[in-house]
Structure formats: structure tokens, C-alpha cells
Design a protein around this motif. Structure first.
Motif, short mmCIF file in Angstrom:
data_model
loop_
_atom_site.label_atom_id
_atom_site.label_comp_id
_atom_site.label_asym_id
_atom_site.label_seq_id
_atom_site.Cartn_x
_atom_site.Cartn_y
_atom_site.Cartn_z
N ASN A 112 -8.79 118.37 -100.85
CA ASN A 112 -9.42 117.82 -102.06
C ASN A 112 -10.88 118.26 -102.17
O ASN A 112 -11.47 118.78 -101.23
N GLU A 113 -11.41 118.06 -103.37
CA GLU A 113 -12.76 118.57 -103.66
C GLU A 113 -13.84 117.86 -102.86
O GLU A 113 -14.91 118.41 -102.63
N SER A 114 -13.58 116.62 -102.45
CA SER A 114 -14.58 115.89 -101.67
C SER A 114 -14.54 116.29 -100.20
O SER A 114 -15.41 115.89 -99.42
N GLY A 115 -13.52 117.04 -99.82
CA GLY A 115 -13.41 117.47 -98.43
C GLY A 115 -12.87 116.43 -97.49
O GLY A 115 -12.83 116.62 -96.28
N SER A 116 -12.40 115.31 -98.04
CA SER A 116 -11.97 114.20 -97.19
C SER A 116 -10.49 114.27 -96.82
O SER A 116 -10.04 113.51 -95.96
N SER A 177 -5.53 115.01 -109.37
CA SER A 177 -6.61 114.20 -108.79
C SER A 177 -7.55 115.08 -107.97
O SER A 177 -8.04 114.69 -106.91
N ASN A 178 -7.75 116.28 -108.48
CA ASN A 178 -8.80 117.18 -107.98
C ASN A 178 -8.57 117.67 -106.55
O ASN A 178 -9.45 117.57 -105.68
N TYR A 179 -7.38 118.18 -106.34
CA TYR A 179 -7.06 118.88 -105.11
C TYR A 179 -6.75 120.34 -105.44
O TYR A 179 -6.25 120.64 -106.54
N SER A 180 -6.96 121.19 -104.49
CA SER A 180 -6.33 122.51 -104.50
C SER A 180 -5.05 122.36 -103.70
O SER A 180 -5.08 121.95 -102.54
N LYS A 181 -3.92 122.69 -104.32
CA LYS A 181 -2.64 122.58 -103.62
C LYS A 181 -1.88 123.89 -103.74
O LYS A 181 -1.71 124.42 -104.83
N ARG A 182 -1.44 124.36 -102.60
CA ARG A 182 -0.63 125.56 -102.57
C ARG A 182 0.77 125.18 -102.12
O ARG A 182 0.94 124.50 -101.11
N TYR A 183 1.76 125.65 -102.87
CA TYR A 183 3.15 125.31 -102.57
C TYR A 183 3.93 126.56 -102.17
O TYR A 183 3.76 127.63 -102.76
N PHE A 184 4.80 126.39 -101.19
CA PHE A 184 5.73 127.43 -100.76
C PHE A 184 7.15 126.89 -100.96
O PHE A 184 7.55 125.94 -100.29
#
Lengths: 220, 214
Positions: A112-116, A177-184
């Protein structure tokens, strides 16, 4: 031996838009040739579209035994509805309803963008076990103006009447909700009938904007 | 409409079969070659009860990377794994040193066996075995394996040779299993040939294509 003077008095090739000029198999003449082994077949651009469909034999779409491997590219797919899943299904030859049987696996890397929060995990909510739903390749695409979904999907030998039809997707979304998500996503259409139609849509709402390109990977 | 007349009176190129006539990098003349950004098919091999499939030519410094695409690989023996190795020069031992990682995602048709896990049984640490790039593939009539394997700079005499593969197969449960394998051949000698085989039994059928990436 270099050609220092062009002696052909009949340059007997038929121009083809987008094609290159190639030496022939004997290297003593010319022919037209497509520039790459990856051939752009069709581009669909969404504009508040409920679905985008690639149907063999319709609107210049080729999705048959012309190519052994097909690739879809998703470019900045933007949903009308916030936080909805992007998905695809197929029809077998002569079939309808986009409800072929699929078994698949899905895992994701997220941050997520907050790094949490960051993780690598299997996503049971996105897989199918001989299911007939649209296969999700993005879970919750945001619809802020700058949010979108990108990636690629390979479909192997869809015209086979012997084997199941494997697919493999790598996609990336700006999660709602402001994540970078990569799907395989990997799996197969569990049918020995040819698959000749593929449709894409969001689980809810329209495809507001975005482009999907279909390529064929040449056999020879 | 065919072009019946060409005005260029000096095209200083050497013809090569199936290559393209293209403008040179200075855009002031022509040269023979491939058009950038493309996959160039080098060769195709079709399995027919084949114990191995080997690519022994066409792998050199022509391209920065090479891609093998395999589709509908069908094993003669159920639960056998799809594997590959490489060799140098004209050697045929196919026993180069490999260090690799391997993980998988899986899911059965009965909605069981879901998982994402590292596969210690499938990786190598300076090993010389054939690298496994799948799990055990079912050999029912409709079962097969498809995927890709990319080799980077196989002709380098400076660096090790990296590879990345991604394969999806129908496993014996039955179900889908996607295998992600990556690693490197720990040699600074150019790799010139690659061989594929099942861990047990023949490759009953299937196609493997070798492309160069320009």
C-alpha cells in the motif's frame, strides 16, 4: 555478395499496409512480410462499454488455428464503478453465454501507499474449481481519475480439439484502497472444444475507458 | 498493385533469406536484418514419442535474448515433470551448473489443494541436473502443459546466463498448477544448445518453438 546495383526490373511485390519488405526464401528476390512474429489482430477501445468481446470471424478478429498462441494486452482499463473486479470468459465454437468451465489459480503481491502493508499470498476468492464464472484477473480496480488496470493475458492453442486450453495472465492494478497489486493468474478452460470467443468486463458497471489489444504469435 | 519500378540505383546490402530490407541506423541507406521490437521465429520442433527435443543451432549472439514457447506438451508417463538443460559448443552432455528458484500456485478442479509455495524439491544450488519447470503433468488425453522460457544473453563470455520460465499444466489430481522458475547457468562460456525432456518417459506430443527477441 552485396547488391551494388538494383537489377530487378520487375519489383513484383504487392504492398501490404504495415508489412516490411523481406528477402525471399532463396535470397534472390523480395516478398512482403509482416514485421514481427507478433501480429496485431485487433484493438478495442472502451467507452462506457459493458463488455469488450473478441469474436473470431467478426470485425476482423482472428481467434482460431491461425496462431498457436494469442496475447491480450490491457492498457489503462478504467472502471466506471469503484473497486470492481476485471474479468474474462470464453465461448467454445458455436457456444454462447460466456460460461466455459475453468480451473485456475491466483496469487498476488501487494503493497500500500503508506508502506504499512505488503505481502505475497494466494487469493482463494479469485480462483475457480471447474467454475463457469468470469475469471477475475484484477480484484478491485479503483476509479479515481488516475487509477487503472494494465497487464497481459496469454491464451495457448485455443483451437485445439484435443487438449484443455491453458491461459496465463500477469496484471497490475491500482487497487481501490490505494495499493499496488500485481496478480498472477494461471489455469485452463476445461474443454476439448475450440475456444473462439473471449469477452472482458467488470463485475459491476461499465468499462469507462481503456484499450485491449489482441495479438497473434506467428507459427512460422 | 505491384510495384513495377524502383528508383534506387544503389542498394548496398547482402541478401539473406527471409531477412528484412530496412533503413540503417543513420536512415541514409539500407541494410539486411530484422525489424526491432519483434519476435523472430528461429525454429519449431514437434514431439512425437520423443525422449528429448534439442535445439542445437540458431542460439548465438544474434539476439540479446531467446524465448522458447511450448504448447500442449503431453507426457507419455503420468506425473512426469517437464525439464530442460543446456550445453556449450558442440557438447551433448547437457549438464551445466545451475542455481535456481522455483515456486508454484495450484488449485484442483475439486476446489482443493490451493496454495502458493516455494518448491525446494524443484530448485538447484550449483546442480547439474535438468531443471524442472513444471510439476507432475497428467497424461489423460486432454491434459497438457503450456508456457514460456526466456534465456538472456546465452552467448555472453562475461556473465552467467539468466533464465525465467512460467508454465501452466494440468496436474494429476486433476487441477491447474502454474510453476515459476528462474535462475542462472553459472558459467561464462557461451551456451549454444538446449534440450527438453520429461523427467520420466517420452514427450508423447507437443510443440516447442524458439524465437529470437530483437
Amino acid at each position: 555478395m552485396a547488391i551494388s546495383k538494383f537489377n530487378y526490373n520487375s519489383f513484383n511485390v504487392t504492398p501490404v499496409a504495415g508489412a516490411a519488405l523481406a528477402f525471399d526464401a532463396d535470397a534472390d528476390g523480395f516478398s512482403t512480410a509482416t514485421a514481427t512474429s507478433m501480429v496485431l489482430i485487433k484493438t478495442l477501445t472502451a467507452s462506457s462499454s459493458a463488455t469488450l468481446s473478441f469474436v473470431d470471424g467478426s470485425s476482423d478478429v482472428v481467434l482460431d488455428n491461425t496462431y498457436p498462441v494469442y496475447m491480450f494486452k490491457f492498457i489503462n482499463i478504467h472502471p466506471a464503478t469503484d473497486g470492481t473486479a476485471f474479468s474474462f470468459q470464453g465461448n467454445s465454437s458455436g457456444g454462447s453465454g460466456y460460461n466455459e468451465t475453468i480451473t485456475s489459480s491466483v496469487f498476488q503481491a501487494q503493497h500500500n501507499e503508506s508502506g504499512s502493508a505488503s505481502s505475497l499470498s494466494y487469493v482463494t476468492s479469485m480462483d475457480q474449481a471447474n467454475g463457469t464464472s468470469f475469471q477475475q484477473i484484477g480484484l478491485s480496480v479503483g476509479n479515481d481519475n488516475d487509477q487503472s488496470f494494465v497487464g497481459s493475458l496469454f491464451l495457448f492453442n485455443p483451437s485445439s480439439t484435443t487438449f484443455v486450453k491453458h491461459f496465463s495472465a500477469t496484471t497490475q492494478e491500482y487497487y481501490s484502497s490505494n495499493y499496488s497489486k500485481r496478480y498472477f493468474t494461471g489455469g485452463y478452460f476445461n474443454t476439448t472444444s475450440a475456444i473462439d470467443e473471449i469477452q472482458f468486463k467488470f463485475a459491476s458497471g461499465n468499462i469507462d475507458a481503456g484499450t485491449i489489444k489482441l495479438y497473434g504469435i506467428k507459427d512460422s | 498493385m505491384a510495384l513495377s519500378k524502383v528508383d534506387f540505383n544503389n542498394i548496398n546490402v547482402t541478401p539473406a533469406a527471409s531477412k528484412k530490407l530496412k533503413f540503417n541506423s543513420s536512415a541514409n541507406g539500407f541494410e539486411t536484418g530484422d525489424v526491432g521490437g519483434s519476435l523472430v521465429l528461429i525454429s519449431t520442433q514437434t514431439a512425437s514419442s520423443s525422449s528429448t527435443i534439442s535445439f542445437t543451432s540458431g542460439i548465438d549472439s544474434t539476439y540479446d535474448s531467446y524465448v522458447f514457447k511450448f504448447y500442449d506438451i503431453h507426457p507419455a508417463t503420468s506425473s512426469s515433470l517437464f525439464t530442460f538443460q543446456a550445453d556449450t559448443g558442440t557438447n551433448t552432455n547437457y549438464n551445466q551448473t545451475i542455481t535456481s528458484t522455483n515456486f508454484r500456485a495450484k488449485h484442483t478442479e475439486a476446489d482443493g489443494g490451493t496454495g502458493l509455495e516455494y518448491r525446494t524439491a524443484r530448485d538447484q544450488a550449483q546442480g547439474t541436473a535438468f531443471q524442472q519447470i513444471s510439476e507432475g503433468i497428467e497424461n489423460d488425453n486432454d491434459s497438457s502443459l503450456s508456457g514460456t522460457l526466456q534465456i538472456f544473453s546465452p552467448s555472453s563470455d562475461t556473465f552467467v546466463k539468466h533464465f525465467i520460465s512460467r508454465c501452466n499444466g494440468m496436474i494429476v489430481n486433476p487441477g491447474t498448477q502454474e510453476t515459476f522458475c528462474a535462475g542462472y547457468f553459472n558459467t561464462t562460456t557461451a551456451l549454444t544448445r538446449f534440450q527438453f525432456k520429461m523427467s520420466s518417459g517420452n514427450i508423447d506430443s507437443g510443440v516447442i518453438k524458439l524465437y529470437g527477441v530483437t
